[in-house]
Design an enzyme around this catalytic site. Structure first.
Site, PDB file in Angstrom:
ATOM      1  N   ASP A 262      10.426  30.623  16.763  1.00  0.00           N
ATOM      2  CA  ASP A 262      10.063  31.606  17.770  1.00  0.00           C
ATOM      3  C   ASP A 262      10.227  33.002  17.143  1.00  0.00           C
ATOM      4  O   ASP A 262      10.708  33.136  16.010  1.00  0.00           O
ATOM      5  CB  ASP A 262      10.930  31.428  19.023  1.00  0.00           C
ATOM      6  CG  ASP A 262      10.222  31.896  20.294  1.00  0.00           C
ATOM      7  OD1 ASP A 262       9.397  32.834  20.206  1.00  0.00           O
ATOM      8  OD2 ASP A 262      10.504  31.358  21.378  1.00  0.00           O
TER       9      ASP A 262
ATOM     10  N   GLU B 286      10.651  36.001  30.307  1.00  0.00           N
ATOM     11  CA  GLU B 286      11.826  35.611  29.526  1.00  0.00           C
ATOM     12  C   GLU B 286      13.116  36.121  30.169  1.00  0.00           C
ATOM     13  O   GLU B 286      13.297  36.051  31.376  1.00  0.00           O
ATOM     14  CB  GLU B 286      11.636  36.025  28.062  1.00  0.00           C
ATOM     15  CG  GLU B 286      10.390  35.365  27.457  1.00  0.00           C
ATOM     16  CD  GLU B 286      10.286  35.457  25.950  1.00  0.00           C
ATOM     17  OE1 GLU B 286      11.302  35.287  25.254  1.00  0.00           O
ATOM     18  OE2 GLU B 286       9.162  35.669  25.458  1.00  0.00           O
TER      19      GLU B 286
END
Length: 628
Positions: free
Chosen positions: A308, A514
């Site tokens: 990521d 997020e």
């Protein structure tokens, strides 16, 4: 002194030409050669610098053709909201991607780069793209064929901008709605998430019948490489805290969080992205046992594993505290491509140094590069590396907007419809003297789309992209004689004095993505609750909730006549009006449990303490009305 005869000269010339042709024939550039032969031939020619370049993914903002050439960069990405220009056209995107690609192609070996982008509910960074409902709504449809069509449409829109790779789908199983990424998850039930992996053949194309298990597949220039994410357990963290620790035994991990990876791999998914989160205290980005041992060796995944964003940096606390250790731990765990994305020189220097010192064996580098090249060869990047503008009309096409509108209709869940079954409020009559539309989310395209739309965190307002708000959709749907009054947050006196036939109140959460979406209280954004009280206390009302997850609604339920969960529907607000006014019936069933209070969380279907406000699978239905 003898002379060559003419035939002899001809023969020598032929030999010379054959030698030149032999010298210029390059096996890896020949599409007729088998995949394995092309990979082996290319790898035999590569230097360490060229191999490490393939493992490096950098952000568009730091990428130039010169950087691509000098460092042999293998991949570039757009992070959330990273665009070549505000409101950039498809042509602008194509030119930007091709400019960087030409830099990659100008290297000694001419290995094409692969450009990746988050296209998590349509091509969501791009102006005028179709924005589909977020996954939380798509799970409600329980319609894998619909999701496959959405994958197909998304692939066309992404390719329209010259991009061949998407960081989707998210196959997290969100077990706690306090998590800020819960809307990226199809369901708390792994079986629904598994069914929805049908988006992968939509994005990549249907796997040919004779395919070997685990080998990636992308069917040409109208399809994109997909990415199953975030491996593994991202949706199971304690209290839903993003990037945190998933505490569960191996059996639980394998039975809840892993199953959708089996489906993704069997459908030929090209890449897998590792999760920021930890499993029982061990960072997934450093977990050799699960990344190499399980994903690569046991599940026979043959695509590439990508980190990521700054994922290896976050192996340490604080992030980037010991970068050389992060590089060693991440690459040794089995990560093939590192989403650096900015400090690429540091990454390249550290990894080069560790290989030269035998800290990381050359075999690990070769495994990574072989996987990356396999995906690039399979998807045809070597044979047609440059994009063209032949698909630009696919971006935000009417056909795709109709598909998104259908998805909106099927994703709505009717949670309450009148005080008694024999006195339903919905479907609403199109013909009425005067109706009220109220609420912070009624005329706000940005709120309706949620996070990961144009920017990473999402936006408010109506100027972000093309689409239809719910207010616009209502005005478009009612009888021409019906007066539609919009007041975002009316007081009770205004509502009482206007003698409305009924009211539609649209409220919910403001956009987030997020960690910014992590929430311990899960409340509707103000002034939503006062709008509900002021309107529903004075007139028959339907409340439409725009949110990325179930929110606290129990205290207000008694005063609400009808309640609809619309999740984050995207740009096609007309789909909401289609069902409110009975052109189509409500069919959606909850793919997440709707709690009474946050103190109950986490609470998922099958738990011993299961006591929901609305259970998993709940959803009232209505029939379409003729000539309403």
């Amino acid at each position: 002194m003898g002379r060559f005869s003419v035939p002899m000269l001809g023969f020598l010339l032929l030999c010379f030409l054959a030698a030149v042709t032999e010298a210029t024939y390059i096996k890896y550039k020949d599409p007729k050669q088998p995949l394995g032969a092309r990979i082996r031939d290319l790898m035999s020619r590569m230097t360490l610098a060229e191999k490490i370049g393939q493992m490096t993914q950098i952000e568009r903002a730091v990428a130039t053709p010169d950087v691509m050439k000098q460092f042999f960069i293998g991949s570039v990405l757009s992070g959330g909201g990273s665009v070549p220009a505000p409101k950039a056209t498809a042509e602008t995107w194509v030119n930007m991607v091709n400019g960087l690609q030409k830099g990659a192609l100008s290297t000694r070996l001419g290995i094409p780069m692969i450009y990746g982008i988050d296209a998590v509910h349509g091509h969501n960074n791009v102006y005028k793209a179709t924005i589909f409902p977020h996954n939380v709504g798509l799970g409600v449809t329980r319609d894998p064929a619909l999701v496959k069509k959405i994958g197909d449409a998304t692939a066309l829109e992404v390719r329209a901008t010259g991009i061949p790779y998407v960081f989707a789908p998210c196959i997290a199983v969100c077990r706690d709605p306090r998590w800020g990424r819960c809307y990226e998850s199809y369901s708390e039930d792994h079986k629904i998430v598994q069914a929805m992996t049908e988006i992968i053949p939509g994005l990549q194309g249907d796997l040919p019948a004779n395919s070997k298990k685990g080998v990636p597949f992308v069917a040409g220039k109208k399809k994109v490489a997909a990415c199953a994410k975030h491996y593994v357990g991202d949706g199971g963290t304690t209290k839903g805290i993003n990037e945190n620790n998933t505490v569960i035994n191996l059996n639980g991990l394998l039975s809840i969080h892993m199953p959708a990876y089996y489906n993704s791999i069997s459908k030929g998914v090209a890449t897998v992205m590792v999760s920021y989160s930890s499993w029982n205290g061990k960072k997934m980005h450093a977990n050799h046992e699960l990344v190499t041992g399980f994903l690569k060796n046991k599940l026979k995944f043959r695509g590439f594993v990508i980190s990521d964003w700054e994922g290896i940096d976050r192996i340490t606390a604080p992030p980037h505290a010991n970068y050389s250790y992060s590089v060693q731990a991440g690459v040794s765990a089995g990560i093939d491509m590192v989403m650096v994305p900015n400090n690429y020189k540091e990454f390249i220097d550290d990894l080069t140094d560790q290989v030269k010192k035998n800290i990381i064996p050359m075999s690990r580098i070769d495994d990574a590069v072989k996987r990356i090249l396999r995906v690039k060869f399979v998807m045809g990047l070597f044979d047609s590396p440059l994009a063209d503008t032949s698909l630009v009309n696919e971006l935000g096409s009417q056909e795709h907007r109709e598909l998104a509108r259908e998805a909106v209709r099927k994703s709505l869940v009717l949670l309450k419809n009148g005080e008694a079954a024999d006195k339903p409020l919905l479907p609403l009559p199109k013909k009425a003297s005067k109706i009220l539309v109220a609420g912070s989310h009624a005329d706000n395209l940005g709120y309706q789309c949620g996070g990961w739309t144009i920017t990473w965190q999402g936006l408010g307002g109506n100027d972000l992209t093309a689409g239809s708000t719910i207010l616009h959709a209502v005005s478009n749907t009612v009888d021409p004689t019906t007066q539609v009054v919009f007041n975002e947050n009316p007081d009770a006196n205004f509502v009482k004095s206007n003698k409305f036939s009924y009211a539609i109140v649209v409220v919910g959460e403001q956009p987030y993505a997020e960690t910014y979406g992590d929430s311990l209280n899960l409340t509707i954004s103000e002034p939503g609750l006062s709008t509900i009280t002021n309107v529903c206390g004075a007139v028959k009302c339907v409340v439409v909730v725009i949110s990325g997850r179930p929110v606290v609604i129990q205290p207000y339920l008694a005063q609400i006549d009808a309640l609809v969960a619309a999740w984050l529907p995207g740009t096609e607000g007309q789909g909401v009006a289609d069902v409110l006014f009975g052109d189509y019936g409500f069919t959606g069933k909850l793919a997440r449990t709707w709690f009474k209070t946050v103190d109950q969380l986490p609470m998922n279907v099958g738990d011993p303490h299961y006591d929901p406000l609305f259970p998993f699978g709940f959803g009232l239905t209505t029939k379409p009305t003729k000539g309403n």
